[in-house]
Design a protein around this motif. Structure first.
Motif: not given
Length: 99
Positions: A85-99
């Motif tokens: 988000a702009g100049r804010l630090p990066r945020s880790a993103v993880t995800g799992v597909r729903r079956g």
């Protein structure tokens, strides 16, 4: 398009983790998407797929008004990467597909 489907996503931000459900749909060859959290549903913009890499943009109003850029890699039923988000630090993103 390996991203098509419904995903349970966690974003680890400096103020805590946020969970949301992401929906990616193949609409006649055009990729559309939305993100739903406990407080709002927002459309995804500028979704781009290059191999396993997927990028998109979205705006949120809660917990504060932000414009976010996402960059993830999809590996089967898992995704990982980051948002910024702009100049804010990066945020880790993880995800799992729903079956």
């Amino acid at each position: 398009m390996g991203i098509v489907g419904q995903w349970d996503v966690r974003i680890k931000t400096p103020i805590g983790s946020i969970t949301a459900t992401y929906d990616f749909v193949d609409d006649g060859g055009a990729l559309r998407g939305s993100a739903t959290s406990t407080s709002e549903t927002v459309p995804l913009e500028d979704i781009t797929v290059g191999g396993q890499r997927v990028t998109w943009r979205q705006s949120v109003t809660r917990p504060m008004r932000l414009h976010l850029d996402f960059d993830v890699v999809v590996d089967g039923d898992r995704m990982s990467g980051h948002s910024r988000a702009g100049r804010l630090p990066r945020s880790a993103v993880t995800g799992v597909r729903r079956g």
